[in-house]
Design a protein around this motif. Structure first.
Motif, PDB file in Angstrom:
ATOM      1  N   ASN A 130       0.073  -2.353  -0.830  1.00 23.87           N
ATOM      2  CA  ASN A 130      -1.301  -2.793  -1.110  1.00 23.87           C
ATOM      3  C   ASN A 130      -1.539  -2.897  -2.621  1.00 23.87           C
ATOM      4  OD1 ASN A 130      -4.002  -3.412  -0.985  1.00 23.87           O
ATOM      5  ND2 ASN A 130      -4.495  -1.792   0.473  1.00 23.87           N
ATOM      6  N   THR A 131      -0.931  -3.886  -3.232  1.00 23.30           N
ATOM      7  CA  THR A 131      -0.968  -4.001  -4.691  1.00 23.30           C
ATOM      8  C   THR A 131      -2.363  -4.328  -5.222  1.00 23.30           C
ATOM      9  OG1 THR A 131      -0.238  -6.302  -4.526  1.00 23.30           O
ATOM     10  CG2 THR A 131       1.470  -4.621  -4.860  1.00 23.30           C
ATOM     11  N   GLY A 132      -3.145  -5.105  -4.493  1.00 20.44           N
ATOM     12  CA  GLY A 132      -4.515  -5.412  -4.934  1.00 20.44           C
ATOM     13  C   GLY A 132      -5.357  -4.155  -5.029  1.00 20.44           C
ATOM     14  N   ALA A 133      -5.237  -3.280  -4.042  1.00 19.09           N
ATOM     15  CA  ALA A 133      -5.985  -2.022  -4.063  1.00 19.09           C
ATOM     16  C   ALA A 133      -5.497  -1.135  -5.208  1.00 19.09           C
ATOM     17  CB  ALA A 133      -5.846  -1.299  -2.725  1.00 19.09           C
ATOM     18  N   LYS A 134      -4.187  -1.080  -5.420  1.00 13.42           N
ATOM     19  CA  LYS A 134      -3.657  -0.266  -6.519  1.00 13.42           C
ATOM     20  C   LYS A 134      -4.255  -0.714  -7.846  1.00 13.42           C
ATOM     21  CE  LYS A 134       0.815   0.276  -6.571  1.00 13.42           C
ATOM     22  NZ  LYS A 134       2.268   0.107  -6.356  1.00 13.42           N
ATOM     23  N   ASP A 135      -4.337  -2.011  -8.060  1.00 13.60           N
ATOM     24  CA  ASP A 135      -4.916  -2.529  -9.303  1.00 13.60           C
ATOM     25  C   ASP A 135      -6.380  -2.117  -9.442  1.00 13.60           C
ATOM     26  OD1 ASP A 135      -2.476  -3.735  -9.857  1.00 13.60           O
ATOM     27  OD2 ASP A 135      -3.126  -5.737  -9.215  1.00 13.60           O
ATOM     28  N   LEU A 136      -7.126  -2.226  -8.360  1.00  8.67           N
ATOM     29  CA  LEU A 136      -8.535  -1.816  -8.386  1.00  8.67           C
ATOM     30  C   LEU A 136      -8.658  -0.342  -8.737  1.00  8.67           C
ATOM     31  CD1 LEU A 136     -11.605  -2.095  -7.854  1.00  8.67           C
ATOM     32  CD2 LEU A 136     -11.084  -1.661  -5.425  1.00  8.67           C
ATOM     33  N   TYR A 137      -7.914   0.508  -8.055  1.00  7.34           N
ATOM     34  CA  TYR A 137      -8.027   1.952  -8.288  1.00  7.34           C
ATOM     35  C   TYR A 137      -7.660   2.311  -9.730  1.00  7.34           C
ATOM     36  CZ  TYR A 137      -8.057   1.853  -3.172  1.00  7.34           C
ATOM     37  OH  TYR A 137      -8.335   1.573  -1.863  1.00  7.34           O
ATOM     38  N   GLU A 138      -6.623   1.699 -10.253  1.00  6.03           N
ATOM     39  CA  GLU A 138      -6.244   1.962 -11.647  1.00  6.03           C
ATOM     40  C   GLU A 138      -7.351   1.534 -12.600  1.00  6.03           C
ATOM     41  OE1 GLU A 138      -2.444   0.060 -12.066  1.00  6.03           O
ATOM     42  OE2 GLU A 138      -1.408   1.679 -10.996  1.00  6.03           O
ATOM     43  N   SER A 139      -8.005   0.416 -12.307  1.00  6.05           N
ATOM     44  CA  SER A 139      -9.080  -0.056 -13.182  1.00  6.05           C
ATOM     45  C   SER A 139     -10.303   0.863 -13.126  1.00  6.05           C
ATOM     46  CB  SER A 139      -9.484  -1.495 -12.822  1.00  6.05           C
ATOM     47  OG  SER A 139     -10.270  -1.533 -11.647  1.00  6.05           O
ATOM     48  N   LEU A 140     -10.412   1.654 -12.056  1.00  9.48           N
ATOM     49  CA  LEU A 140     -11.510   2.621 -11.928  1.00  9.48           C
ATOM     50  C   LEU A 140     -11.144   3.992 -12.500  1.00  9.48           C
ATOM     51  CD1 LEU A 140     -12.759   1.678  -8.359  1.00  9.48           C
ATOM     52  CD2 LEU A 140     -14.112   1.583 -10.460  1.00  9.48           C
ATOM     53  N   GLY A 141      -9.931   4.109 -13.042  1.00  9.42           N
ATOM     54  CA  GLY A 141      -9.539   5.356 -13.685  1.00  9.42           C
ATOM     55  C   GLY A 141      -8.683   6.281 -12.843  1.00  9.42           C
ATOM     56  N   TYR A 142      -8.295   5.857 -11.656  1.00 12.50           N
ATOM     57  CA  TYR A 142      -7.386   6.671 -10.848  1.00 12.50           C
ATOM     58  C   TYR A 142      -6.001   6.610 -11.473  1.00 12.50           C
ATOM     59  CZ  TYR A 142     -10.828   6.893  -7.040  1.00 12.50           C
ATOM     60  OH  TYR A 142     -11.945   7.124  -6.289  1.00 12.50           O
ATOM     61  N   ALA A 143      -5.319   7.737 -11.460  1.00 10.32           N
ATOM     62  CA  ALA A 143      -3.964   7.808 -12.012  1.00 10.32           C
ATOM     63  C   ALA A 143      -3.011   8.311 -10.932  1.00 10.32           C
ATOM     64  CB  ALA A 143      -3.930   8.762 -13.212  1.00 10.32           C
ATOM     65  N   VAL A 144      -1.773   7.861 -10.991  1.00 10.87           N
ATOM     66  CA  VAL A 144      -0.757   8.287 -10.034  1.00 10.87           C
ATOM     67  C   VAL A 144      -0.482   9.770 -10.247  1.00 10.87           C
ATOM     68  CG1 VAL A 144       1.647   8.001  -9.314  1.00 10.87           C
ATOM     69  CG2 VAL A 144       0.271   5.990  -9.918  1.00 10.87           C
ATOM     70  N   THR A 145      -0.539  10.532  -9.143  1.00  6.93           N
ATOM     71  CA  THR A 145      -0.231  11.964  -9.210  1.00  6.93           C
ATOM     72  C   THR A 145       1.038  12.294  -8.434  1.00  6.93           C
ATOM     73  OG1 THR A 145      -1.647  12.432  -7.297  1.00  6.93           O
ATOM     74  CG2 THR A 145      -2.648  12.618  -9.492  1.00  6.93           C
ATOM     75  N   ALA A 146       1.485  11.402  -7.571  1.00 11.42           N
ATOM     76  CA  ALA A 146       2.722  11.584  -6.809  1.00 11.42           C
ATOM     77  C   ALA A 146       3.172  10.203  -6.335  1.00 11.42           C
ATOM     78  CB  ALA A 146       2.494  12.498  -5.609  1.00 11.42           C
ATOM     79  N   THR A 147       4.454  10.067  -6.134  1.00 12.15           N
ATOM     80  CA  THR A 147       4.997   8.822  -5.617  1.00 12.15           C
ATOM     81  C   THR A 147       6.021   9.160  -4.542  1.00 12.15           C
ATOM     82  OG1 THR A 147       4.743   7.751  -7.760  1.00 12.15           O
ATOM     83  CG2 THR A 147       6.223   6.693  -6.207  1.00 12.15           C
ATOM     84  N   GLN A 148       5.895   8.535  -3.383  1.00 17.10           N
ATOM     85  CA  GLN A 148       6.901   8.656  -2.345  1.00 17.10           C
ATOM     86  C   GLN A 148       7.715   7.380  -2.352  1.00 17.10           C
ATOM     87  OE1 GLN A 148       4.675   9.310   1.268  1.00 17.10           O
ATOM     88  NE2 GLN A 148       5.183  11.476   1.199  1.00 17.10           N
ATOM     89  N   MET A 149       9.013   7.531  -2.176  1.00 16.55           N
ATOM     90  CA  MET A 149       9.870   6.354  -2.147  1.00 16.55           C
ATOM     91  C   MET A 149      10.787   6.463  -0.945  1.00 16.55           C
ATOM     92  SD  MET A 149      10.655   6.165  -6.217  1.00 16.55           S
ATOM     93  CE  MET A 149      11.188   4.471  -6.312  1.00 16.55           C
ATOM     94  N   LYS A 150      11.245   5.314  -0.461  1.00 16.57           N
ATOM     95  CA  LYS A 150      12.118   5.285   0.693  1.00 16.57           C
ATOM     96  C   LYS A 150      13.138   4.179   0.526  1.00 16.57           C
ATOM     97  CE  LYS A 150      11.891   5.100   5.723  1.00 16.57           C
ATOM     98  NZ  LYS A 150      10.990   5.076   6.880  1.00 16.57           N
ATOM     99  N   ARG A 151      14.358   4.448   0.984  1.00 13.82           N
ATOM    100  CA  ARG A 151      15.429   3.465   0.930  1.00 13.82           C
ATOM    101  C   ARG A 151      16.077   3.376   2.298  1.00 13.82           C
ATOM    102  NH1 ARG A 151      20.876   3.255   0.537  1.00 13.82           N
ATOM    103  NH2 ARG A 151      21.748   1.641  -0.790  1.00 13.82           N
ATOM    104  N   PRO A 152      16.173   2.191   2.864  1.00 13.65           N
ATOM    105  CA  PRO A 152      16.864   2.079   4.154  1.00 13.65           C
ATOM    106  C   PRO A 152      18.361   2.337   3.980  1.00 13.65           C
ATOM    107  CG  PRO A 152      16.155  -0.080   3.374  1.00 13.65           C
ATOM    108  CD  PRO A 152      15.658   0.927   2.400  1.00 13.65           C
ATOM    109  N   LEU A 153      18.945   2.910   4.990  1.00 11.98           N
ATOM    110  CA  LEU A 153      20.400   3.169   4.966  1.00 11.98           C
ATOM    111  C   LEU A 153      21.100   2.367   6.033  1.00 11.98           C
ATOM    112  CD1 LEU A 153      20.328   7.037   4.534  1.00 11.98           C
ATOM    113  CD2 LEU A 153      20.726   5.311   2.793  1.00 11.98           C
TER     114      LEU A 153
END
Length: 153
Positions: A130-153
């Motif tokens: 949801n990249t559009g939402a991420k951009d909105l939240y960042e513009s409102l001052g939200y900052a990343v506090t954790a990131t989950q990542m996944k890789r298919p095997l």
């Protein structure tokens, strides 16, 4: 355009809970979880946050109004319960009304409502797709506090 938040009417709440449950389940699967895992997590969230089919007493579920029409909804509350950190559990703007500033204004009004109830910080989750939402939240001052990542095997 006047944007305001109003508590969601009880007559709409049951359908809203069902729709948000379905959306949450689908979002978890889009993010890579199996149907079984996503279903388990969505059901656990529903039991925890909507005991007896109603939101927790400390949670706020609003309709987002633009002038005389409902254009979306916003759900927020303390997390953990009783704390001063709050959480935006869900914000949804109807597709026909997106990209017009409704979500931004609804979140700003939600921040005020949370602060009036003792919140000192507010967070949220956004799925990676949801990249559009991420951009909105960042513009409102939200900052990343954790990131989950996944890789298919």
């Amino acid at each position: 355009m006047t944007i305001r938040l109003e508590p969601m009417a009880q007559s709409r709440l049951t359908d809203w809970i069902e729709a948000r449950h379905t959306d949450y389940l689908e979002s978890r699967m889009l993010a890579g979880e199996s149907r079984e895992v996503a279903t388990e997590k969505a059901l656990a969230s529903r039991r925890e946050n909507f005991p007896g089919g109603r939101p927790l007493d400390t949670h706020l579920v609003f309709d987002v109004w633009s002038d005389d029409a409902v254009v979306g909804d916003l759900w927020l509350g303390p997390l953990p319960a009783g704390g001063t950190d709050w959480w935006v559990f869900d914000i949804q703007i109807a597709e026909a009304h997106r990209r017009r500033g409704y979500a931004r204004r609804a979140l700003e009004l939600g921040h005020v409502a949370a602060k009036e109830r003792g919140a000192t910080a507010i967070g949220l989750n956004v799925f990676g797709y949801n990249t559009g939402a991420k951009d909105l939240y960042e513009s409102l001052g939200y900052a990343v506090t954790a990131t989950q990542m996944k890789r298919p095997l």
